[in-house]
Design a protein around this motif. Structure first.
Motif, PDB file in Angstrom:
ATOM      1  N   TYR A  36      21.447  -7.080  12.311  1.00  0.00           N
ATOM      2  CA  TYR A  36      22.267  -7.618  13.381  1.00  0.00           C
ATOM      3  C   TYR A  36      21.478  -8.746  14.045  1.00  0.00           C
ATOM      4  N   GLN A  38      21.332 -11.275  17.829  1.00  0.00           N
ATOM      5  CA  GLN A  38      21.834 -11.551  19.166  1.00  0.00           C
ATOM      6  C   GLN A  38      21.238 -12.860  19.652  1.00  0.00           C
ATOM      7  N   GLN A  43      26.938 -11.625  22.401  1.00  0.00           N
ATOM      8  CA  GLN A  43      26.853 -10.219  22.031  1.00  0.00           C
ATOM      9  C   GLN A  43      26.135 -10.059  20.696  1.00  0.00           C
ATOM     10  N   GLU A  45      25.762  -9.097  17.011  1.00  0.00           N
ATOM     11  CA  GLU A  45      26.746  -9.114  15.946  1.00  0.00           C
ATOM     12  C   GLU A  45      26.132  -8.678  14.625  1.00  0.00           C
ATOM     13  N   ALA A  59      28.740 -10.940   7.244  1.00  0.00           N
ATOM     14  CA  ALA A  59      29.536 -11.709   8.184  1.00  0.00           C
ATOM     15  C   ALA A  59      29.977 -13.004   7.499  1.00  0.00           C
TER      16      ALA A  59
END
Length: 116
Positions: A36, A38, A43, A45, A59
């Motif tokens: 992830y 940030q 936020q 993600e 993603a």
């Protein structure tokens, strides 16, 4: 449980980095492992994840540029990042998740900065 990320740093646009996350204290092969990120003011993600069965999800923003992989023998998950651009600048976090048992763990994060 420890998840220790490494490999972050400063890179020029178009460059590459390889992040590593070494896990201890868990039965690594059972966990879905994820990366992830940030960015400041945004936020956290999901970037990419890989299940215990090695199913992979990315993603849209990183498809074709980033590659996630895992080595169960080394209890390590990797994120190869190519063609980096300034929008990829963020703190990158490693996550280990075993949903059936409600186990979820995070690393401390590693900074990736893409700048000329």
């Amino acid at each position: 449980v420890q998840l220790v990320e490494s490999g972050g740093g400063l890179v020029q646009p178009g460059g590459s980095l390889r992040l590593s996350c070494a896990a201890s204290g868990i039965i690594f092969r059972l966990y879905r492992m994820g990366w992830y990120r940030q960015a400041p003011g945004k936020q956290r993600e999901l970037v990419a994840d890989i299940t215990s069965g090695s199913n992979i999800n990315y993603a849209d923003s990183v498809k074709g540029r980033f590659t996630i992989s895992r080595d169960n023998a080394k209890n390590t998950v990797y994120l190869q990042m190519n063609s980096l651009n300034p929008e990829d600048t963020a703190v990158y976090y490693c996550n280990a998740n075993w949903a059936p048992m409600g186990r979820d763990y995070w690393g401390q994060g590693t900074q990736v900065t893409v700048s000329s």
